[in-house]
Design a protein around this motif. Structure first.
Motif, mmCIF file in Angstrom:
data_model
loop_
_atom_site.group_PDB
_atom_site.id
_atom_site.type_symbol
_atom_site.label_atom_id
_atom_site.label_comp_id
_atom_site.label_asym_id
_atom_site.label_seq_id
_atom_site.Cartn_x
_atom_site.Cartn_y
_atom_site.Cartn_z
ATOM 1 N N THR A 66 -3.547 -4.803 10.476
ATOM 2 C CA THR A 66 -3.997 -3.507 10.977
ATOM 3 C C THR A 66 -3.926 -2.466 9.867
ATOM 4 O O THR A 66 -4.848 -1.658 9.685
ATOM 5 C CB THR A 66 -3.126 -3.049 12.162
ATOM 6 N N THR A 67 -2.833 -2.494 9.123
ATOM 7 C CA THR A 67 -2.663 -1.549 8.018
ATOM 8 C C THR A 67 -3.736 -1.751 6.958
ATOM 9 O O THR A 67 -4.326 -0.784 6.460
ATOM 10 C CB THR A 67 -1.267 -1.713 7.392
ATOM 11 N N ARG A 68 -4.010 -3.008 6.617
ATOM 12 C CA ARG A 68 -5.061 -3.276 5.614
ATOM 13 C C ARG A 68 -6.417 -2.778 6.094
ATOM 14 O O ARG A 68 -7.175 -2.164 5.334
ATOM 15 C CB ARG A 68 -5.133 -4.765 5.282
ATOM 16 N N SER A 69 -6.732 -3.039 7.340
ATOM 17 C CA SER A 69 -8.041 -2.621 7.857
ATOM 18 C C SER A 69 -8.126 -1.098 7.959
ATOM 19 O O SER A 69 -9.209 -0.524 7.766
ATOM 20 C CB SER A 69 -8.326 -3.274 9.216
ATOM 21 N N PHE A 70 -7.009 -0.429 8.216
ATOM 22 C CA PHE A 70 -6.991 1.035 8.252
ATOM 23 C C PHE A 70 -7.334 1.608 6.881
ATOM 24 O O PHE A 70 -8.223 2.469 6.747
ATOM 25 C CB PHE A 70 -5.614 1.540 8.712
ATOM 26 N N TYR A 71 -6.650 1.127 5.855
ATOM 27 C CA TYR A 71 -6.896 1.665 4.510
ATOM 28 C C TYR A 71 -8.235 1.194 3.942
ATOM 29 O O TYR A 71 -8.847 1.909 3.128
ATOM 30 C CB TYR A 71 -5.725 1.321 3.580
ATOM 31 N N PHE A 72 -8.688 0.045 4.391
ATOM 32 C CA PHE A 72 -10.038 -0.409 4.024
ATOM 33 C C PHE A 72 -11.072 0.576 4.579
ATOM 34 O O PHE A 72 -12.023 0.960 3.891
ATOM 35 C CB PHE A 72 -10.266 -1.816 4.581
ATOM 36 N N PHE A 124 0.188 6.866 8.274
ATOM 37 C CA PHE A 124 -1.263 6.845 8.475
ATOM 38 C C PHE A 124 -1.797 8.283 8.573
ATOM 39 O O PHE A 124 -2.806 8.632 7.962
ATOM 40 C CB PHE A 124 -1.622 6.095 9.762
ATOM 41 N N ALA A 125 -1.100 9.102 9.369
ATOM 42 C CA ALA A 125 -1.532 10.484 9.578
ATOM 43 C C ALA A 125 -1.508 11.270 8.277
ATOM 44 O O ALA A 125 -2.439 12.035 7.981
ATOM 45 C CB ALA A 125 -0.636 11.155 10.617
ATOM 46 N N LEU A 126 -0.465 11.078 7.489
ATOM 47 C CA LEU A 126 -0.350 11.783 6.210
ATOM 48 C C LEU A 126 -1.498 11.418 5.270
ATOM 49 O O LEU A 126 -2.158 12.301 4.701
ATOM 50 C CB LEU A 126 0.998 11.447 5.549
ATOM 51 N N ASP A 127 -1.750 10.124 5.120
ATOM 52 C CA ASP A 127 -2.788 9.695 4.188
ATOM 53 C C ASP A 127 -4.184 10.097 4.652
ATOM 54 O O ASP A 127 -5.041 10.458 3.841
ATOM 55 C CB ASP A 127 -2.708 8.182 3.970
ATOM 56 N N LEU A 128 -4.414 10.067 5.947
ATOM 57 C CA LEU A 128 -5.696 10.521 6.475
ATOM 58 C C LEU A 128 -5.863 12.028 6.228
ATOM 59 O O LEU A 128 -6.948 12.499 5.853
ATOM 60 C CB LEU A 128 -5.789 10.216 7.970
#
Length: 280
Positions: A66-72, A124-128
């Motif tokens: 899930t993390t990989r697909s989020f950053y992808f 996730f929120a921070l990086d977005l």
């Protein structure tokens, strides 16, 4: 990115109505992995190497796939969507197809950042949020010192550098009530003039600070223009794979072991995948 190509819509429609067995799923996964594994696609492998490194560095409640697909998804948005646009239409459908918990979490508030914070997916929120800041400043939109310095992080050095950078901006409070239209016009003109001279350098410094402390926001530009098309095809192919995997899971035609193997190796660089062959 959306599936606007009619050929892809047809492929997805056919695949969704098929029953996939273990051998077919594993074969499809192998084809996709080898699709961008040659020397010509070294730039794409570098992207996947970064994706693995970044994903392993964050702590969230979701599965690693899930993390990989989020950053992808974030990387694809930076690559394909206009850098001069104030709005971002990040496509999280691949992430949602992989993880139902993420699908529920991402719709918890009026925007993605608030939804992720509400779901305690703070990294996730921070990086977005940081990606959004790069997008806004790249579009030369008015952004004040407070907007830069109020990005909340637990890294005091990161916060300090963001505040220092924010102080370079013209001191324009965009929430102020102006006494006359002329004063507002003067402020806007001052900002525009400052941005013409310093904007590009400011964006680059902001990007470099974010990359240094969060390893995100890279300006992915491929030397080989063919790789832009290949990466998009790679995305669609993996989306197809996940749809087929979910379909097979519902039909109970694959084992949990095979699903785990596919998720464990999804969106990984080929060198890492080769270290993890499937074993019955």
């Amino acid at each position: 990115m959306n599936i606007s190509d009619e050929r892809w819509r047809e492929v997805f429609s056919i695949a969704t109505n098929m029953t996939w067995d273990s051998e077919q799923i594993l074969f499809l996964k192998t084809v996709i992995d080898n699709f961008i594994s040659s020397e010509v696609e070294d730039e794409l492998q570098e992207l996947l190497l970064w994706l693995e490194e970044k994903s392993n560095s964050v702590t969230v409640k979701y599965k690693l796939v899930t993390t990989r697909s989020f950053y992808f998804s974030l990387a694809l948005d930076m690559i394909y969507n206009s850098k001069n646009s104030l709005t971002s239409n990040i496509d999280f459908t691949l992430v949602c197809d992989i993880d139902e918990e993420f699908l529920i979490d991402i719709t918890g508030a009026s925007n993605y950042v608030d939804s992720l914070n509400l779901a305690n997916a703070t990294e996730f929120a921070l990086d977005l949020n940081l990606i959004n800041k790069i997008r806004v400043t790249s579009a030369a939109a008015p952004i004040d010192t407070i907007a830069i310095s109020q990005i909340c992080t637990s890294n005091s050095q990161f916060n300090k550098e963001l505040i220092q950078l924010g102080h370079r901006l013209p001191q324009w409070d965009i929430t102020d009530n102006y006494e006359s239209d002329n004063s507002e016009i003067d402020e806007i003109t001052e900002y525009d003039n400052w941005w013409k001279e310093n904007g590009e350098d400011f964006v680059e410094k902001l990007r470099n600070i974010i990359i240094q402390h969060r390893n995100i926001g890279h300006n992915w530009e491929f030397i080989n223009s063919r790789n832009y098309k290949l990466l998009k095809q790679y995305y669609y192919a993996n989306k197809l794979l996940v749809n087929c995997l979910n379909n097979a899971d519902k039909a109970k035609t694959i084992s949990s072991k095979i699903r785990s193997h596919i998720e464990d190796t999804l969106l990984l660089p080929i060198a890492e995948i080769e270290k993890r062959p499937f074993k019955n």
